[in-house]
Design a protein around this motif. Structure first.
Motif, PDB file in Angstrom:
ATOM      1  N   VAL A   5      29.013  23.813  28.385  1.00 23.00           N
ATOM      2  CA  VAL A   5      27.675  23.358  28.264  1.00 23.00           C
ATOM      3  C   VAL A   5      26.722  24.357  28.132  1.00 23.00           C
ATOM      4  CG1 VAL A   5      25.900  22.163  29.786  1.00 23.00           C
ATOM      5  CG2 VAL A   5      28.281  21.572  29.890  1.00 23.00           C
ATOM      6  N   GLU A   6      25.851  24.362  27.111  1.00 25.05           N
ATOM      7  CA  GLU A   6      24.857  25.437  26.851  1.00 25.05           C
ATOM      8  C   GLU A   6      23.568  25.093  27.680  1.00 25.05           C
ATOM      9  OE1 GLU A   6      26.895  24.313  22.903  1.00 25.05           O
ATOM     10  OE2 GLU A   6      26.190  23.217  24.661  1.00 25.05           O
ATOM     11  N   PHE A  37      27.425  29.817  17.889  1.00 27.12           N
ATOM     12  CA  PHE A  37      27.220  29.261  16.585  1.00 27.12           C
ATOM     13  C   PHE A  37      25.901  28.665  16.531  1.00 27.12           C
ATOM     14  CE2 PHE A  37      31.447  29.634  14.520  1.00 27.12           C
ATOM     15  CZ  PHE A  37      32.249  29.941  15.616  1.00 27.12           C
ATOM     16  N   ARG A  38      25.276  28.645  15.239  1.00 24.82           N
ATOM     17  CA  ARG A  38      24.019  27.897  15.067  1.00 24.82           C
ATOM     18  C   ARG A  38      23.942  27.129  14.026  1.00 24.82           C
ATOM     19  NH1 ARG A  38      20.049  33.237  14.366  1.00 24.82           N
ATOM     20  NH2 ARG A  38      20.841  33.748  12.272  1.00 24.82           N
ATOM     21  N   GLN A  39      23.216  25.927  13.883  1.00 23.06           N
ATOM     22  CA  GLN A  39      23.053  25.139  12.671  1.00 23.06           C
ATOM     23  C   GLN A  39      21.266  25.030  12.837  1.00 23.06           C
ATOM     24  OE1 GLN A  39      25.638  21.771  12.569  1.00 23.06           O
ATOM     25  NE2 GLN A  39      25.200  21.649  10.505  1.00 23.06           N
ATOM     26  N   ALA A  40      20.921  25.430  11.714  1.00 21.63           N
ATOM     27  CA  ALA A  40      19.296  24.897  11.285  1.00 21.63           C
ATOM     28  C   ALA A  40      19.387  23.730  10.414  1.00 21.63           C
ATOM     29  CB  ALA A  40      18.816  26.062  10.400  1.00 21.63           C
ATOM     30  N   TYR A  94      21.740  25.876  18.813  1.00 23.21           N
ATOM     31  CA  TYR A  94      22.738  27.174  19.181  1.00 23.21           C
ATOM     32  C   TYR A  94      24.075  26.339  19.948  1.00 23.21           C
ATOM     33  CZ  TYR A  94      19.989  30.863  17.367  1.00 23.21           C
ATOM     34  OH  TYR A  94      19.455  31.753  16.582  1.00 23.21           O
ATOM     35  N   TYR A  95      25.154  26.609  19.685  1.00 23.31           N
ATOM     36  CA  TYR A  95      26.317  25.975  20.315  1.00 23.31           C
ATOM     37  C   TYR A  95      27.297  27.121  20.896  1.00 23.31           C
ATOM     38  CZ  TYR A  95      25.303  21.924  17.208  1.00 23.31           C
ATOM     39  OH  TYR A  95      24.471  20.829  16.797  1.00 23.31           O
ATOM     40  N   GLN A 118      27.265  20.552  23.523  1.00 27.27           N
ATOM     41  CA  GLN A 118      26.476  19.905  22.854  1.00 27.27           C
ATOM     42  C   GLN A 118      25.381  20.474  21.899  1.00 27.27           C
ATOM     43  OE1 GLN A 118      26.942  16.218  22.367  1.00 27.27           O
ATOM     44  NE2 GLN A 118      28.983  17.182  23.205  1.00 27.27           N
ATOM     45  N   GLY A 119      24.988  21.710  22.487  1.00 23.82           N
ATOM     46  CA  GLY A 119      24.036  22.509  21.652  1.00 23.82           C
ATOM     47  C   GLY A 119      22.770  22.788  22.530  1.00 23.82           C
TER      48      GLY A 119
END
Length: 126
Positions: A5-6, A37-40, A94-95, A118-119
């Protein structure tokens, strides 16, 4: 149930700092490699950082070197990502991800990890 969990995301001005946490539930992180990791929006998920099971190996994507620091606290069963000098281009979800391994190495790809959180949203804006 095994999960990570973030937490720690939020809205910050350019130049500011945030510390993300990745906490494990149902297992200890000692035997696990941890990746951030990250996702924009509209972009593929990219590896930001990794810390090996011992903490002796850390890696960073070029764009965050010198600004981000990954660490782990065995006693708290938590991995941290300290993010300083944040820029608008750091805005993303961010994950953290975990993979049990006997190898004290890092790995950059999403397929190298088993458990995903879940980010947490990080927004850098004035």
């Amino acid at each position: 149930q095994l999960q990570v969990v973030e937490s720690g995301g939020g809205l910050v001005q350019p130049g500011g700092s945030l510390r993300l946490s990745c906490a494990a539930s149902g297992f200890t992180l000692d035997d696990y490699r941890i990746g951030w990791f990250r996702q924009a929006p509209g972009r593929e998920r990219e590896g930001v950082s990794c810390i090996s099971r011992s903490g002796g190996v850390t890696t960073y994507v070029e764009s965050v070197k010198g600004r981000f620091t990954v660490s782990r606290d065995t006693g708290k069963n938590t991995v941290y990502l300290q993010m300083n000098s944040l820029k608008p281009e750091d805005t993303a979800i961010y994950y953290c991800a975990a993979r049990r391994t006997w190898l004290d190495l890092c790995a950059p790809g999403t397929s190298d990890y088993t458990y995903w959180g879940q980010g947490t949203q990080v927004t850098v804006s004035s």
